[in-house]
Structure formats: structure tokens, C-alpha cells
Write a protein that holds these residues in place. Structure first.
Motif, PDB file in Angstrom:
ATOM      1  N   ALA A 197       2.215  10.440  -7.616  1.00 23.83           N
ATOM      2  CA  ALA A 197       3.357  11.044  -6.925  1.00 23.83           C
ATOM      3  C   ALA A 197       2.985  11.402  -5.487  1.00 23.83           C
ATOM      4  CB  ALA A 197       3.838  12.286  -7.673  1.00 23.83           C
ATOM      5  N   ALA A 198       1.765  11.867  -5.275  1.00 26.32           N
ATOM      6  CA  ALA A 198       1.299  12.178  -3.920  1.00 26.32           C
ATOM      7  C   ALA A 198       1.253  10.917  -3.063  1.00 26.32           C
ATOM      8  CB  ALA A 198      -0.075  12.840  -3.964  1.00 26.32           C
ATOM      9  N   VAL A 199       0.785   9.830  -3.643  1.00 32.80           N
ATOM     10  CA  VAL A 199       0.763   8.559  -2.917  1.00 32.80           C
ATOM     11  C   VAL A 199       2.181   8.174  -2.521  1.00 32.80           C
ATOM     12  CG1 VAL A 199       0.276   6.089  -3.101  1.00 32.80           C
ATOM     13  CG2 VAL A 199      -1.376   7.752  -3.981  1.00 32.80           C
ATOM     14  N   TYR A 200       3.104   8.299  -3.441  1.00 38.49           N
ATOM     15  CA  TYR A 200       4.508   7.992  -3.146  1.00 38.49           C
ATOM     16  C   TYR A 200       5.027   8.837  -1.972  1.00 38.49           C
ATOM     17  CZ  TYR A 200       9.558   7.816  -3.461  1.00 38.49           C
ATOM     18  OH  TYR A 200      10.879   7.692  -3.150  1.00 38.49           O
ATOM     19  N   VAL A 201       4.758  10.125  -2.021  1.00 45.91           N
ATOM     20  CA  VAL A 201       5.236  11.030  -0.976  1.00 45.91           C
ATOM     21  C   VAL A 201       4.627  10.681   0.376  1.00 45.91           C
ATOM     22  CG1 VAL A 201       5.221  13.438  -0.192  1.00 45.91           C
ATOM     23  CG2 VAL A 201       5.802  12.889  -2.559  1.00 45.91           C
ATOM     24  N   ILE A 202       3.335  10.391   0.399  1.00 50.30           N
ATOM     25  CA  ILE A 202       2.642  10.060   1.650  1.00 50.30           C
ATOM     26  C   ILE A 202       3.151   8.742   2.226  1.00 50.30           C
ATOM     27  CG2 ILE A 202       0.402   9.411   2.647  1.00 50.30           C
ATOM     28  CD1 ILE A 202       0.690  12.413   2.247  1.00 50.30           C
ATOM     29  N   PHE A 203       3.418   7.765   1.380  1.00 50.60           N
ATOM     30  CA  PHE A 203       3.846   6.453   1.858  1.00 50.60           C
ATOM     31  C   PHE A 203       5.344   6.360   2.137  1.00 50.60           C
ATOM     32  CE2 PHE A 203      -0.342   5.205   0.703  1.00 50.60           C
ATOM     33  CZ  PHE A 203      -0.597   4.022   1.368  1.00 50.60           C
ATOM     34  N   LYS A 204       6.106   7.298   1.640  1.00 45.05           N
ATOM     35  CA  LYS A 204       7.562   7.286   1.818  1.00 45.05           C
ATOM     36  C   LYS A 204       7.905   7.532   3.280  1.00 45.05           C
ATOM     37  CE  LYS A 204      11.892   7.871   0.363  1.00 45.05           C
ATOM     38  NZ  LYS A 204      12.736   6.731   0.398  1.00 45.05           N
ATOM     39  N   LYS A 205       8.793   6.712   3.822  1.00 43.99           N
ATOM     40  CA  LYS A 205       9.274   6.892   5.189  1.00 43.99           C
ATOM     41  C   LYS A 205      10.452   7.847   5.155  1.00 43.99           C
ATOM     42  CE  LYS A 205       6.486   3.745   6.777  1.00 43.99           C
ATOM     43  NZ  LYS A 205       5.188   4.129   7.156  1.00 43.99           N
ATOM     44  N   TRP A 206      10.272   9.061   5.586  1.00 37.79           N
ATOM     45  CA  TRP A 206      11.311  10.094   5.519  1.00 37.79           C
ATOM     46  C   TRP A 206      12.148  10.077   6.758  1.00 37.79           C
ATOM     47  CZ3 TRP A 206      11.759  12.208   0.820  1.00 37.79           C
ATOM     48  CH2 TRP A 206      10.662  12.176  -0.027  1.00 37.79           C
TER      49      TRP A 206
END
Length: 123
Positions: free
Chosen positions: A114-123
Motif C-alpha cells: 500500500a505504501a508503494v502504491y501511495v508513493i507511486f500514485k500521481k496525486w
């Protein structure tokens, strides 16, 4: 290709890191190593850590976006942490045979993903 090479080099790097940081706790079971004092253990760990850096530094240089790689610094760090914990877990369970994988470990890994997802997500 740079993404794959970065991850592959980080995997090898973390294998050396795991043995440099924790291998001496396992290898004390070996007769020749049991007699090694703390200075010898530190020197052996430093020698292994050298090879960690031999793979880790090129991985980060290849993978870093300013050098033409696909990852920014935050992404490189999160990738490294996930690889580090994965390699450590595999070594602890299958090589050192010191611990058993439990539900809380698996939950922790899910949270890391989930942390990887959050870090890689373009917000």
C-alpha cells in the motif's frame, strides 16, 4: 529495462546487506566462525557491506530519473525498503531458519505494498 536492472541490482545488494547485518548471528553456529571475536565479525560484515554498495550505488544511479531512469528519490527508497524486507524475510525463514512467517508479517507486507502504491500514485 532500467527499471528491471535497478530492481535486480537492489535485490543482489540487499542479499549482501542481509548477510552483512544479520549473517553473523546465524553463522556463529559454524565452528570456525564461533571463535571469531567482535573485531573479526565487524571486519567480515564490512567486507560484505562493500559488495552491498557495489550493487546498490549503480542501482540507484541507473534508476534515478535525473540520470535517465524511471524513479524519483522517494520511489527508489520505497522500492529499496520493500526489497530489503522481502530479502530479509526469505533469508530468515529459508536460509537462517530462525523464524516462522506469521499473519502479522503478511499484514505488514500488505501495508508496504500500500505504501508503494501511495508513493507511486500521481496525486
Amino acid at each position: 529495462m532500467k527499471a528491471f536492472l535497478t530492481i535486480a541490482l537492489l535485490c543482489v545488494s540487499n542479499l549482501f546487506m542481509t548477510f552483512a547485518w544479520y549473517g553473523h548471528l546465524y553463522f556463529k553456529k559454524l565452528p570456525w566462525f564461533a571463535k571469531t571475536g567482535i573485531v573479526g565479525v565487524v571486519l567480515l560484515s564490512w567486507g560484505l557491506a562493500f559488495f552491498e554498495y557495489v550493487f546498490q550505488v549503480p542501482a540507484n544511479r541507473i534508476g534515478f530519473e535525473a540520470n535517465g531512469g524511471p524513479y524519483n528519490l522517494f520511489q527508489l527508497k520505497v522500492i529499496q525498503e520493500v526489497i530489503s524486507l522481502t530479502v530479509f524475510t526469505l533469508c530468515a525463514v529459508y536460509v537462517f531458519k530462525s523464524d516462522k512467517l506469521a499473519w502479522n508479517h503478511l499484514l505488514g507486507f500488505v501495508l508496504l505494498v500500500a505504501a508503494v502504491y501511495v508513493i507511486f500514485k500521481k496525486w
